[in-house]
Design a protein around this motif. Structure first.
Motif, PDB file in Angstrom:
ATOM      1  N   CYS A   1      12.323  13.981   4.453  1.00 52.08           N
ATOM      2  CA  CYS A   1      12.576  14.775   3.244  1.00 52.08           C
ATOM      3  C   CYS A   1      11.247  15.066   2.570  1.00 52.08           C
ATOM      4  CB  CYS A   1      13.508  14.012   2.297  1.00 52.08           C
ATOM      5  SG  CYS A   1      12.777  12.496   1.666  1.00 52.08           S
ATOM      6  N   ASP A   2      11.307  15.868   1.518  1.00 49.81           N
ATOM      7  CA  ASP A   2      10.111  16.186   0.750  1.00 49.81           C
ATOM      8  C   ASP A   2       9.657  14.931  -0.001  1.00 49.81           C
ATOM      9  OD1 ASP A   2       8.414  17.062  -1.415  1.00 49.81           O
ATOM     10  OD2 ASP A   2       9.007  19.096  -0.842  1.00 49.81           O
ATOM     11  N   LEU A   3       8.396  14.585   0.175  1.00 50.28           N
ATOM     12  CA  LEU A   3       7.908  13.352  -0.444  1.00 50.28           C
ATOM     13  C   LEU A   3       8.031  13.394  -1.963  1.00 50.28           C
ATOM     14  CD1 LEU A   3       4.748  13.343  -1.824  1.00 50.28           C
ATOM     15  CD2 LEU A   3       4.218  14.013   0.494  1.00 50.28           C
ATOM     16  N   PHE A   4       7.907  14.590  -2.539  1.00 51.24           N
ATOM     17  CA  PHE A   4       7.958  14.681  -4.006  1.00 51.24           C
ATOM     18  C   PHE A   4       9.367  14.357  -4.531  1.00 51.24           C
ATOM     19  CE2 PHE A   4       4.337  17.297  -2.765  1.00 51.24           C
ATOM     20  CZ  PHE A   4       3.356  16.680  -3.523  1.00 51.24           C
ATOM     21  N   ASP A   5      10.400  14.777  -3.766  1.00 52.95           N
ATOM     22  CA  ASP A   5      11.767  14.427  -4.162  1.00 52.95           C
ATOM     23  C   ASP A   5      11.947  12.920  -4.107  1.00 52.95           C
ATOM     24  OD1 ASP A   5      12.307  17.065  -4.393  1.00 52.95           O
ATOM     25  OD2 ASP A   5      13.292  17.273  -2.443  1.00 52.95           O
TER      26      ASP A   5
ATOM     27  N   VAL B   1       2.074  11.616   5.741  1.00 52.15           N
ATOM     28  CA  VAL B   1       1.067  11.239   6.754  1.00 52.15           C
ATOM     29  C   VAL B   1       1.691  11.529   8.120  1.00 52.15           C
ATOM     30  CG1 VAL B   1      -0.244   9.328   7.767  1.00 52.15           C
ATOM     31  CG2 VAL B   1       0.160   9.387   5.287  1.00 52.15           C
ATOM     32  N   SER B   2       0.980  12.280   8.989  1.00 49.53           N
ATOM     33  CA  SER B   2       1.585  12.652  10.280  1.00 49.53           C
ATOM     34  C   SER B   2       1.642  11.482  11.257  1.00 49.53           C
ATOM     35  CB  SER B   2       0.813  13.816  10.905  1.00 49.53           C
ATOM     36  OG  SER B   2      -0.529  13.456  11.145  1.00 49.53           O
ATOM     37  N   GLY B   3       0.656  10.562  11.168  1.00 53.59           N
ATOM     38  CA  GLY B   3       0.635   9.429  12.092  1.00 53.59           C
ATOM     39  C   GLY B   3      -0.215   9.702  13.321  1.00 53.59           C
ATOM     40  N   ALA B   4      -1.345  10.372  13.131  1.00 56.26           N
ATOM     41  CA  ALA B   4      -2.297  10.580  14.238  1.00 56.26           C
ATOM     42  C   ALA B   4      -2.772   9.209  14.742  1.00 56.26           C
ATOM     43  CB  ALA B   4      -3.486  11.401  13.739  1.00 56.26           C
ATOM     44  N   PRO B   5      -3.145   9.121  16.049  1.00 52.99           N
ATOM     45  CA  PRO B   5      -3.571   7.829  16.590  1.00 52.99           C
ATOM     46  C   PRO B   5      -4.665   7.170  15.755  1.00 52.99           C
ATOM     47  CG  PRO B   5      -3.398   9.454  18.341  1.00 52.99           C
ATOM     48  CD  PRO B   5      -3.161  10.187  17.072  1.00 52.99           C
TER      49      PRO B   5
ATOM     50  N   ILE C   1       0.454  15.531   0.660  1.00 53.38           N
ATOM     51  CA  ILE C   1       0.450  15.429  -0.802  1.00 53.38           C
ATOM     52  C   ILE C   1      -0.007  16.747  -1.431  1.00 53.38           C
ATOM     53  CG2 ILE C   1      -1.910  14.544  -1.118  1.00 53.38           C
ATOM     54  CD1 ILE C   1       1.142  13.121  -2.935  1.00 53.38           C
ATOM     55  N   GLY C   2      -0.713  17.568  -0.655  1.00 61.67           N
ATOM     56  CA  GLY C   2      -1.012  18.934  -1.102  1.00 61.67           C
ATOM     57  C   GLY C   2      -2.309  19.123  -1.844  1.00 61.67           C
ATOM     58  N   ASP C   3      -2.518  18.381  -2.926  1.00 63.04           N
ATOM     59  CA  ASP C   3      -3.753  18.560  -3.699  1.00 63.04           C
ATOM     60  C   ASP C   3      -4.069  17.280  -4.470  1.00 63.04           C
ATOM     61  OD1 ASP C   3      -2.122  18.554  -5.991  1.00 63.04           O
ATOM     62  OD2 ASP C   3      -1.832  20.714  -5.848  1.00 63.04           O
ATOM     63  N   GLU C   4      -5.258  17.271  -5.064  1.00 62.58           N
ATOM     64  CA  GLU C   4      -5.743  16.061  -5.734  1.00 62.58           C
ATOM     65  C   GLU C   4      -4.844  15.680  -6.920  1.00 62.58           C
ATOM     66  OE1 GLU C   4      -9.771  16.371  -7.072  1.00 62.58           O
ATOM     67  OE2 GLU C   4      -9.910  14.219  -7.499  1.00 62.58           O
ATOM     68  N   ALA C   5      -4.416  16.678  -7.681  1.00 60.63           N
ATOM     69  CA  ALA C   5      -3.633  16.389  -8.890  1.00 60.63           C
ATOM     70  C   ALA C   5      -2.338  15.661  -8.538  1.00 60.63           C
ATOM     71  CB  ALA C   5      -3.346  17.687  -9.625  1.00 60.63           C
ATOM     72  N   SER C   6      -1.748  16.001  -7.375  1.00 58.62           N
ATOM     73  CA  SER C   6      -0.448  15.408  -7.017  1.00 58.62           C
ATOM     74  C   SER C   6      -0.569  13.927  -6.656  1.00 58.62           C
ATOM     75  CB  SER C   6       0.157  16.180  -5.839  1.00 58.62           C
ATOM     76  OG  SER C   6       0.326  17.529  -6.182  1.00 58.62           O
TER      77      SER C   6
ATOM     78  N   ILE D   1       0.848  -1.194   0.000  1.00 59.10           N
ATOM     79  CA  ILE D   1       0.000   0.000   0.000  1.00 59.10           C
ATOM     80  C   ILE D   1       0.884   1.245   0.000  1.00 59.10           C
ATOM     81  CG2 ILE D   1      -1.627   1.374   1.384  1.00 59.10           C
ATOM     82  CD1 ILE D   1      -2.908  -1.237   2.313  1.00 59.10           C
ATOM     83  N   VAL D   2       0.569   2.174  -0.883  1.00 61.68           N
ATOM     84  CA  VAL D   2       1.188   3.511  -0.839  1.00 61.68           C
ATOM     85  C   VAL D   2       0.090   4.444  -0.344  1.00 61.68           C
ATOM     86  CG1 VAL D   2       2.136   5.402  -2.192  1.00 61.68           C
ATOM     87  CG2 VAL D   2       2.829   3.042  -2.695  1.00 61.68           C
ATOM     88  N   CYS D   3       0.301   5.018   0.840  1.00 59.71           N
ATOM     89  CA  CYS D   3      -0.747   5.858   1.434  1.00 59.71           C
ATOM     90  C   CYS D   3      -0.319   7.330   1.411  1.00 59.71           C
ATOM     91  CB  CYS D   3      -1.016   5.427   2.873  1.00 59.71           C
ATOM     92  SG  CYS D   3      -2.307   6.420   3.640  1.00 59.71           S
ATOM     93  N   VAL D   4      -1.188   8.175   0.893  1.00 66.02           N
ATOM     94  CA  VAL D   4      -0.878   9.609   0.871  1.00 66.02           C
ATOM     95  C   VAL D   4      -1.659  10.330   1.969  1.00 66.02           C
ATOM     96  CG1 VAL D   4      -0.266   9.706  -1.564  1.00 66.02           C
ATOM     97  CG2 VAL D   4      -2.646  10.030  -0.918  1.00 66.02           C
ATOM     98  N   GLY D   5      -0.964  11.236   2.636  1.00 68.77           N
ATOM     99  CA  GLY D   5      -1.604  12.079   3.640  1.00 68.77           C
ATOM    100  C   GLY D   5      -1.769  13.492   3.106  1.00 68.77           C
ATOM    101  N   ARG D   6      -2.171  14.388   4.006  1.00 67.37           N
ATOM    102  CA  ARG D   6      -2.420  15.770   3.604  1.00 67.37           C
ATOM    103  C   ARG D   6      -1.176  16.423   3.006  1.00 67.37           C
ATOM    104  NH1 ARG D   6      -6.521  18.612   7.329  1.00 67.37           N
ATOM    105  NH2 ARG D   6      -5.103  17.868   8.936  1.00 67.37           N
TER     106      ARG D   6
END
Ligand SMILES: Cc1cc2nc3c(=O)[nH]c(=O)nc-3n(C[C@H](O)[C@H](O)[C@H](O)COP(=O)(O)OP(=O)(O)OC[C@H]3O[C@@H](n4cnc5c(N)ncnc54)[C@H](O)[C@@H]3O)c2cc1C
Length: 320
Positions: A303-307, A266-270, A211-216, A204-209
């Motif tokens: 690091c920056d996820l996009f890099d 993803v910050s990792g909230a409980p 990621i910035g926006d829907e297009a990304s 699973i590749v999980c994106v959190g906030r």
């Protein structure tokens, strides 16, 4: 002392955290203490078939077609507390428990500690470790008894599943309490999970906030395709409409246990960890070195996820 471990279940299943509450109760208890499981719900069978690790089961139902709202659950639990006189009540930090614990604390006047990860006995008090600020800080609390603790799912191992001895089962009819309730649970809207089943995905590749926006999300989706992974999202990503609800991981989403869980921004909230912390291999990418996701990650990159996604996608191209 008597300890009440609150449990939940529906649609023929008991929630796994119900068994964790029994383990938490044993951990908090001393020799000679009694652990009483409390259940209120539509169908008693799953509770009776699974909760035998407790010393007794007190179970309430109002007929197989009658769902029990948190308000009625709290009232039934308050009646049970009055009859059983426990020194400690453990409530799961889950959808129903969230409403129940506050209600109960107001009814009893007992202290309530939420987001509890660790419990130990300290004389006539409890030493409790609880999360604050979304898990960034751990608070050590000394709690007088009697008390109510909201325990995080995943914090304790599941007790053994076994049937309740019929002599240890006390069942009572909840019809009157449910009928008097101001809140009625009239139905449950279960999302259509046919399109994708994250619970059986191996990667699973999980994106959190982050990621910035829907297009990304397409950038992360490209990496997921290369890895043969399903794409998933945290709740804000799903609430924003960037991914469908069936792809949400966490407390109010899917509980997953893939071989690889790559968490991007993803910050990792409980509430997120509850859905994925049992994954075999967790790799987290986050610009914040203090993000709680790193507490459960086996490997992490600050690091920056996009890099990282751009570099990894290039290196994983076939033939490289
Ligand atoms: C009852 C209840 C149920 C809930 N159920 C769920 C649930 O099922 N699932 C769930 O996920 N949440 C759930 N939540 C919400 C939860 O509390 C958090 O708000 C949510 O998990 C936060 O999502 P996030 O990590 O994507 O966003 P944020 O907490 O905003 O974290 C974004 C992270 O991205 C990082 N970041 C930003 N930009 C970049 C970048 N370019 N590169 C790398 N990192 C970057 C930041 O440092 C930050 O750590 C629930 C809450 C409640 C109260």
């Amino acid at each position: 002392m008597r300890i009440i471990a609150c449990t939940e279940g529906s649609f023929g299943k008991i929630e796994p955290f119900s068994l964790e509450m029994i383990t938490a109760a044993r951990t908090a208890g001393a020799a000679g203490d009694e652990v009483v499981a409390f259940f209120a719900g539509q169908e008693l069978e799953p509770a009776v078939a699974n909760l035998g690790a407790a010393d007794r089961l007190v179970a309430a139902s109002a007929g197989s077609s009658q769902l029990i709202a948190a308000e009625s659950y709290a009232r039934l639990l308050a009646d049970t507390i009055a009859a059983e006189e426990p020194g400690l009540v453990l409530v799961p930090y889950a959808a129903n428990g969230l409403d129940v614990a506050g209600d109960l604390a107001a009814r009893t006047g007992w202290p309530l500690v939420s987001y509890v990860n660790e419990i130990s006995r300290d004389g006539d008090r409890l030493a409790v470790v609880a999360q604050v600020y979304g898990g960034k800080i751990l608070a050590e609390c000394s709690v007088p008894l009697p008390a109510i603790l909201m325990v995080n799912p995943g914090a304790f191992a599941e007790a053994e599943r076994r049937a309740v001895d019929p002599s240890k089962l006390q069942h009572f009819d909840a019809t009157a309490v449910v009928a008097e309730g101001k809140v009625r649970l009239v139905g449950v809207d279960v999302p259509n999970y046919d399109s994708v089943d994250l619970t059986t995905a191996e990667r699973i590749v999980c994106v959190g906030r982050g990621i910035g926006d829907e297009a990304s999300i397409d950038i992360a989706r490209g990496l997921a395709d290369i890895l043969g992974a399903e794409i998933a999202g945290s709740r804000p990503v799903v609430d924003s409409g960037w991914l469908p609800k069936v792809r949400q991981v966490g407390k109010s989403g899917q509980k997953v246990k893939p071989k690889l869980y790559l968490a991007l921004g993803v910050s990792g909230a409980p509430e997120h960890l509850e859905g994925m912390s049992k994954s075999d291999l967790i790799i987290a990418v986050n610009t914040d070195p203090k993000a709680p996701i790193f507490n459960v990650a086996h490997f992490g990159a600050t690091c920056d996820l996009f890099d990282l996604v751009a570099n990894l996608s290039e290196r994983l191209q076939p033939g490289r």
